[in-house]
Motif scaffolding. Structure first.
Motif, PDB file in Angstrom:
ATOM      1  N   TRP A 147      26.348 -15.633  -1.103  1.00  0.00           N
ATOM      2  CA  TRP A 147      27.120 -16.018  -2.287  1.00  0.00           C
ATOM      3  C   TRP A 147      27.848 -14.789  -2.834  1.00  0.00           C
ATOM      4  O   TRP A 147      29.023 -14.869  -3.198  1.00  0.00           O
ATOM      5  CB  TRP A 147      26.208 -16.618  -3.344  1.00  0.00           C
ATOM      6  CG  TRP A 147      26.987 -17.062  -4.531  1.00  0.00           C
ATOM      7  CD1 TRP A 147      27.629 -18.257  -4.718  1.00  0.00           C
ATOM      8  CD2 TRP A 147      27.269 -16.284  -5.695  1.00  0.00           C
ATOM      9  NE1 TRP A 147      28.270 -18.264  -5.907  1.00  0.00           N
ATOM     10  CE2 TRP A 147      28.070 -17.068  -6.538  1.00  0.00           C
ATOM     11  CE3 TRP A 147      26.922 -14.998  -6.108  1.00  0.00           C
ATOM     12  CZ2 TRP A 147      28.526 -16.607  -7.768  1.00  0.00           C
ATOM     13  CZ3 TRP A 147      27.381 -14.542  -7.319  1.00  0.00           C
ATOM     14  CH2 TRP A 147      28.173 -15.348  -8.146  1.00  0.00           C
ATOM     15  N   GLN A 149      28.788 -12.055  -1.254  1.00  0.00           N
ATOM     16  CA  GLN A 149      29.885 -11.688  -0.350  1.00  0.00           C
ATOM     17  C   GLN A 149      31.073 -12.631  -0.510  1.00  0.00           C
ATOM     18  O   GLN A 149      32.216 -12.189  -0.543  1.00  0.00           O
ATOM     19  CB  GLN A 149      29.393 -11.662   1.087  1.00  0.00           C
ATOM     20  CG  GLN A 149      28.442 -10.524   1.373  1.00  0.00           C
ATOM     21  CD  GLN A 149      27.690 -10.678   2.701  1.00  0.00           C
ATOM     22  OE1 GLN A 149      27.728 -11.720   3.340  1.00  0.00           O
ATOM     23  NE2 GLN A 149      26.971  -9.622   3.080  1.00  0.00           N
ATOM     24  N   ALA A 150      30.806 -13.916  -0.600  1.00  0.00           N
ATOM     25  CA  ALA A 150      31.884 -14.893  -0.767  1.00  0.00           C
ATOM     26  C   ALA A 150      32.588 -14.710  -2.113  1.00  0.00           C
ATOM     27  O   ALA A 150      33.821 -14.824  -2.198  1.00  0.00           O
ATOM     28  CB  ALA A 150      31.329 -16.317  -0.650  1.00  0.00           C
ATOM     29  N   SER A 151      31.817 -14.413  -3.160  1.00  0.00           N
ATOM     30  CA  SER A 151      32.406 -14.197  -4.490  1.00  0.00           C
ATOM     31  C   SER A 151      33.323 -12.985  -4.493  1.00  0.00           C
ATOM     32  O   SER A 151      34.405 -13.004  -5.081  1.00  0.00           O
ATOM     33  CB  SER A 151      31.316 -14.001  -5.531  1.00  0.00           C
ATOM     34  OG  SER A 151      30.577 -15.175  -5.670  1.00  0.00           O
ATOM     35  N   ALA A 153      34.845 -11.723  -1.872  1.00  0.00           N
ATOM     36  CA  ALA A 153      35.988 -12.006  -1.000  1.00  0.00           C
ATOM     37  C   ALA A 153      37.027 -12.854  -1.727  1.00  0.00           C
ATOM     38  O   ALA A 153      38.224 -12.736  -1.436  1.00  0.00           O
ATOM     39  CB  ALA A 153      35.524 -12.717   0.268  1.00  0.00           C
ATOM     40  N   ASN A 154      36.574 -13.688  -2.663  1.00  0.00           N
ATOM     41  CA  ASN A 154      37.485 -14.584  -3.383  1.00  0.00           C
ATOM     42  C   ASN A 154      38.036 -13.991  -4.667  1.00  0.00           C
ATOM     43  O   ASN A 154      38.799 -14.639  -5.365  1.00  0.00           O
ATOM     44  CB  ASN A 154      36.781 -15.914  -3.695  1.00  0.00           C
ATOM     45  CG  ASN A 154      36.478 -16.701  -2.455  1.00  0.00           C
ATOM     46  OD1 ASN A 154      37.223 -16.642  -1.475  1.00  0.00           O
ATOM     47  ND2 ASN A 154      35.387 -17.453  -2.476  1.00  0.00           N
ATOM     48  N   SER A 155      37.630 -12.759  -5.002  1.00  0.00           N
ATOM     49  CA  SER A 155      38.112 -12.179  -6.253  1.00  0.00           C
ATOM     50  C   SER A 155      39.286 -11.255  -6.054  1.00  0.00           C
ATOM     51  O   SER A 155      39.773 -10.989  -5.042  1.00  0.00           O
ATOM     52  CB  SER A 155      36.996 -11.456  -6.980  1.00  0.00           C
ATOM     53  OG  SER A 155      36.358 -10.500  -6.185  1.00  0.00           O
TER      54      SER A 155
END
Length: 155
Positions: A147, A149-151, A153-155
Motif C-alpha cells: 500500500w 509503495q502504491a501510494s 507511486a500515485n503521488s
C-alpha cells in the motif's frame, strides 16, 4: 489554581494505578511503518517470535486440544504477549537486549501503549489502518508495504 493544587496533593497519595504520566492525545497515537518494520525484523524475521509461539503451544498442548487455550501464531496476539506488553512495562527486561536494540525500543519508564513508547511526543497521523489481531503479521506487513509503495507511486 486551587483545584490544581488539590489535584496534585491527591495524586501524591493515590495508588500507582491511578497516577498516570501525561498521555498522548489519541489523535497523535500512531506508529510509523518504519517502526513496524523494525519490530518485524527484530522479532518476526529473526524467528524469535515463532520460537516463543512453539514453546507456549507445546507447553499448553492439552489445553489447546481441550479448547481452553488458544494456539499462538505469528500475529498481533503473540506480538502483544511476548513483545509489546514486556516492552511497555517498566522493568520489562524479558526481551533480549540485542532484539530490543534492533527494534529500536526504548526502556519503558511507566506503563504505556506501544505507540507512546516509540513516539513519546506523539506522531502526525496521515492514515488509519484497521486490522485484525489474528491476521498473520508477515501478511499484514506485506500489505502495508505494498500500500505504501502504491501510494508513493500515485503521488
Amino acid at each position: 489554581s486551587e483545584f490544581k493544587s488539590l489535584l496534585l496533593s491527591m495524586l501524591k497519595t493515590a495508588p500507582d494505578g491511578i497516577r498516570r504520566h501525561r498521555a498522548i492525545p489519541y489523535s497523535r497515537r500512531g506508529v510509523k511503518l518504519s517502526q513496524l518494520q523494525d519490530m518485524n525484523a527484530a522479532f518476526v524475521e529473526s524467528a524469535w517470535l515463532e520460537t516463543r509461539c512453539e514453546e507456549i503451544n507445546r507447553d499448553n498442548e492439552v489445553a489447546i486440544k481441550n479448547g481452553t487455550f488458544i494456539k499462538q501464531g505469528i500475529n498481533l496476539y503473540s506480538l502483544d504477549l511476548f513483545v509489546i506488553r514486556p516492552a511497555t512495562s517498566p522493568g520489562g527486561n524479558t526481551l533480549p537486549k540485542d532484539l530490543k536494540s534492533r527494534a529500536k525500543l526504548p526502556a519503558a519508564t511507566h506503563h504505556c501503549s506501544y505507540s507512546e513508547l516509540v513516539n513519546p511526543q506523539g506522531v502526525s497521523v496521515d492514515y488509519f489502518v484497521s486490522h485484525w489481531w489474528g491476521h498473520p503479521f508477515p501478511d499484514t506487513m506485506q500489505a502495508l508495504r505494498r500500500w505504501s509503495q502504491a501510494s508513493l507511486a500515485n503521488s
